[in-house]
Design an enzyme around this catalytic site. Structure first.
Site, PDB file in Angstrom:
ATOM      1  N   CYS A  37       0.838  -1.196   0.000  1.00 51.91           N
ATOM      2  CA  CYS A  37       0.000   0.000   0.000  1.00 51.91           C
ATOM      3  C   CYS A  37       0.878   1.253   0.000  1.00 51.91           C
ATOM      4  O   CYS A  37       2.031   1.221   0.403  1.00 51.91           O
ATOM      5  CB  CYS A  37      -0.913   0.017   1.220  1.00 51.91           C
ATOM      6  SG  CYS A  37      -2.115  -1.326   1.274  1.00 51.91           S
ATOM      7  N   GLY A  46      -0.374  -0.048  -4.987  1.00 57.29           N
ATOM      8  CA  GLY A  46      -1.727  -0.507  -4.722  1.00 57.29           C
ATOM      9  C   GLY A  46      -2.648  -0.116  -5.849  1.00 57.29           C
ATOM     10  O   GLY A  46      -2.699   1.052  -6.236  1.00 57.29           O
ATOM     11  N   ASN A  55      -0.006   1.597   5.833  1.00 55.53           N
ATOM     12  CA  ASN A  55       0.676   0.690   4.917  1.00 55.53           C
ATOM     13  C   ASN A  55       1.345  -0.359   5.783  1.00 55.53           C
ATOM     14  O   ASN A  55       2.204  -0.033   6.592  1.00 55.53           O
ATOM     15  CB  ASN A  55       1.720   1.487   4.108  1.00 55.53           C
ATOM     16  CG  ASN A  55       2.743   0.602   3.419  1.00 55.53           C
ATOM     17  OD1 ASN A  55       2.485  -0.563   3.134  1.00 55.53           O
ATOM     18  ND2 ASN A  55       3.902   1.153   3.136  1.00 55.53           N
ATOM     19  N   GLY A  56       0.917  -1.607   5.662  1.00 52.06           N
ATOM     20  CA  GLY A  56       1.538  -2.667   6.441  1.00 52.06           C
ATOM     21  C   GLY A  56       0.517  -3.432   7.254  1.00 52.06           C
ATOM     22  O   GLY A  56      -0.641  -3.578   6.857  1.00 52.06           O
ATOM     23  N   TYR A  89      11.960  -5.198  -5.762  1.00 46.17           N
ATOM     24  CA  TYR A  89      10.769  -5.208  -6.611  1.00 46.17           C
ATOM     25  C   TYR A  89       9.790  -4.065  -6.354  1.00 46.17           C
ATOM     26  O   TYR A  89       9.294  -3.451  -7.296  1.00 46.17           O
ATOM     27  CB  TYR A  89      10.030  -6.535  -6.418  1.00 46.17           C
ATOM     28  CG  TYR A  89       8.646  -6.592  -7.048  1.00 46.17           C
ATOM     29  CD1 TYR A  89       8.487  -6.833  -8.413  1.00 46.17           C
ATOM     30  CD2 TYR A  89       7.506  -6.404  -6.279  1.00 46.17           C
ATOM     31  CE1 TYR A  89       7.219  -6.886  -8.993  1.00 46.17           C
ATOM     32  CE2 TYR A  89       6.232  -6.442  -6.850  1.00 46.17           C
ATOM     33  CZ  TYR A  89       6.104  -6.691  -8.207  1.00 46.17           C
ATOM     34  OH  TYR A  89       4.851  -6.725  -8.767  1.00 46.17           O
TER      35      TYR A  89
END
Length: 455
Positions: A10, A37, A112-113, A254
């Site tokens: 995210c 996202g 985020n997470g 990535y």
């Protein structure tokens, strides 16, 4: 056991700026974070008098059309793009989440997470709107909002009391009483940067590219275990935990955009160095080096540089198909792989090809790539991976839930080469990857090494 709305990729952004079009600025920043996202997006904007929120499903252009966000006014706001793993894919789980304290103060959160050890409140619903059904209790942000709504003091004070009692891997942005808040877990698993806006004001974002989109100057990272508050009197910092940095190295491999700076290092420079090192560690006798586009392109350039084999493009990636790794189901991932890549036959026919990928998790993509290159007439196909084999699940938010999902679980490189029908397959050793990624922080590489950071 990790639970919650796990969604490591995210993206979050927050802006505090007087006299600015905050909704438009947040949307511009989210465009730069779209790769993190692609399921939903949302904004919360306001001031000390209140907060308005808009959320929608799909890409930023679909979820946040100008007609739907022009009513969002104020000098402070937060935004979010969502990638889900465990929680339901629906508008109910899109972020930010707006809430109201028992004293009647509005606030909004996005993260985020994932959070662990977070107690489930007796009543999850009734946070600034209609009651939320108990089935949504798995959402970390909703659970945190339900806890925060009964805490006295500012949002920063409440976060400082609650976050030390939690664990996990997360970055938060929040807005309340005309102030912007940001927090990062004590391990710093997830990136979060602070920037200064050219026209005055401040911004925080998951990646520096979002700050670039705002014309902001990146100043520093939010430190692991730090809560930052931005308001009328500038930026104030407080600690809620001791920093033990363990940035997810998958950001460099990535996840992050190559024009970002993560953990003190240019992502472009790291990926190029990984490719050069891969050529040294896993050489191949071939005529052409090609990438699996787009994320492996820079590593492939490095491999060509390190090996002396000419670089070329042998695969076309459709720009209209979302990232396959972050699709929420295996079926959608396989469909995305088939739709997004096609071979350039004139480039590969009759040639011995080294195809460089950034990582191999489930092998859906690389198996398809080898098949279409052979169909296009490639004489040989040698797979080279600019990271180690992914052999352990991630418990910190990346969608690698069990060892059974991983193609490298109980398989050697030779066995995987046979499985994907490649002439050979080679990985970059973990110690070499970490050596090339070194920066101003420590790293978590548990999915590659099995060595998990301690809570």
């Amino acid at each position: 056991m990790i639970d919650g709305d796990a969604g490591e990729e995210c993206g979050v952004v927050g802006i505090w700026a007087r006299g600015a079009q905050i909704a438009d600025m947040l949307t511009d920043a989210l465009f730069a974070l779209q790769h993190r996202g692609q399921e939903s997006a949302g904004l919360s904007v306001g001031d000390s008098s209140g907060i308005a929120t808009h959320r929608g499903m799909g890409l930023v252009t679909e979820a946040l059309p100008a007609a739907a966000t022009r009513h969002l006014s104020g000098h402070v706001g937060i935004g979010h793009v969502r990638y889900s793993t465990s929680a339901e894919s629906s508008l109910d789980n899109a972020q930010p989440f707006a809430a109201r304290t028992a004293a009647g103060a509005d606030f909004a959160l996005a993260h985020n997470g994932n959070l662990t050890m977070l107690p489930v409140p007796v009543e999850v619903g009734a946070v600034g709107g209609p009651a939320v059904e108990r089935r949504h209790a798995q959402s970390d942000t909703r659970r945190l909002a339900a806890l925060l709504k009964d805490e006295p003091g500012s949002l920063g004070d409440a976060l400082a009391r609650i976050l030390p009692r939690t664990g996990g891997a997360y970055c938060f942005v929040g807005v309340s009483a005309g102030a912007l808040f940001a927090a990062r877990d004590p391990r710093g698993f997830r990136p979060l940067s602070i920037g200064r806006l050219a026209g005055g004001g401040w911004a925080v974002a998951s990646e520096t590219v979002a700050l670039d989109n705002l014309g902001a100057t990146a100043l520093r990272d939010v430190a692991p275990g730090e809560i930052v508050e931005v308001g009328e009197h500038g930026v104030h910092s407080r600690r809620f935990g001791s920093a033990k940095p363990a940035l997810c190295v998958f950001e460099h491999v990535y996840i992050a955009r190559p024009d970002s700076t993560i953990g003190g290092r240019s992502v472009f420079d790291v990926r190029r160095a990984l490719g050069v090192a891969l050529a040294r560690c896993a050489p191949a006798d071939a005529d052409l080096v090609i990438p699996v586009p787009d994320t492996a392109r820079i590593a492939a350039l490095g491999y060509a540089e390190g090996s002396g084999i000419p670089y070329g493009e042998g695969l076309f990636r459709s720009p209209y198909v979302n990232r396959s790794f972050i699709q929420p189901s295996p079926g959608l991932r396989r469909r995305a792989v088939r739709a997004k890549l096609s071979p350039i036959a004139s480039a590969v026919a009759g040639r011995r090809v080294v195809v460089v990928d950034d990582s191999v998790v489930r092998a859906n993509s690389i198996k398809h790539v080898v098949a279409i290159l052979r169909k296009a007439g490639a004489a040989e196909v040698h797979v080279r991976v600019a990271s180690p084999s992914v052999r352990w699940p991630c418990f910190f938010g990346v969608d690698i839930g069990t060892s059974d999902e991983l193609v490298a679980d109980r398989r050697s490189a030779e066995q995987i080469a046979d499985l994907v029908n490649a002439d050979s397959l080679g990985y970059l050793p973990a110690e070499v990857m970490l050596e090339q990624a070194h920066g101003t922080t420590g790293f978590c590489a548990a999915c590659f090494t099995g060595e998990y950071p301690e809570e």
